[in-house]
Design an enzyme around this catalytic site. Sequence first.
Site, short mmCIF file in Angstrom:
data_model
loop_
_atom_site.label_atom_id
_atom_site.label_comp_id
_atom_site.label_asym_id
_atom_site.label_seq_id
_atom_site.Cartn_x
_atom_site.Cartn_y
_atom_site.Cartn_z
N LYS A 100 2.79 2.87 10.53
CA LYS A 100 2.06 2.91 11.64
C LYS A 100 0.38 2.72 11.13
CE LYS A 100 4.73 5.80 14.72
NZ LYS A 100 5.92 5.79 13.81
N ARG A 101 0.33 1.59 10.17
CA ARG A 101 -1.02 1.48 9.51
C ARG A 101 -1.96 0.95 10.82
NH1 ARG A 101 -0.16 4.90 5.83
NH2 ARG A 101 0.93 4.05 3.97
#
Length: 281
Positions: A100-101
Amino acid sequence: MSRSADAFGARLREAVDAQGRIVAGIDPHAALLQAWSLPDTPQGLAAFSRTALDAVAGEVCAIKPQSAFYERHGAAGVAVLEELLAAARARGVLTILDVKRGDIGSTMAAYAEAHLRPGAPLEADAITVSPYLGAGSTDPAVQLALEHGKGVFLLALTSNPDGPQVQHALTRDDTPVAREIARHAEDLGSGVPGEWGSVGLVVGATVGDAYRRLGLDRAAPWAPLLAPGFGAQGAGPAQMSEVFGDNAGHVLVSLSRGLLSAGPDPAALTARARQLSAQYR
């Protein structure tokens, strides 16, 4: 637009056709390690990861390690994640790294280099990214992914209660934010009728009618859909059509507790993976 045979979307579709639509979430949180009689240490992580991979390889279309559960053990835990990704790659198992960058510019590009550049220590076939700094903020990751036959899944409609505050909100031209993200994913992923794009969406299986009501089905008709929320979180086979409608065939059923609770016996894990694959096929 014709897609290369080694594009992530094509490889993912091939894996789903061969092994079914289950994505095994590899989430070694403390309670699960305890249930498997493993210590909450890097050594416990390593034993858990090896057992899970051995049990599901060839039975699921991909594995989805949750990076946070490895990172919490520091460098030693990240080293276990590195080993898991390399072992899966050697066995031909697709990996979707749940990281989930979300950032902008050179920082987003650096995150992409860490996970999508061939030969990177933490190389995966695809990663999850957050587009809520603006859909275009994810472009450096998408560009690197497409260059190297990798994939990216953009968070679109998540199942957490606060998600609609942002995801359902309207842009200046009265477009739901989640639909704008879906449109951007479809444009970048270049999906065409009958072929999946390499830029997918994360859509929770517990979002009710929002996927269709907000128009994501029309905005991204060829995007693969990574769908958490099945199993322990309450969604089941009925939600395939109830939530996703005509695009149910694009859904990747992400299961962690519903699968891993069958462990630590490898044979039981394999049997559960086969049962779930048949149930959702």
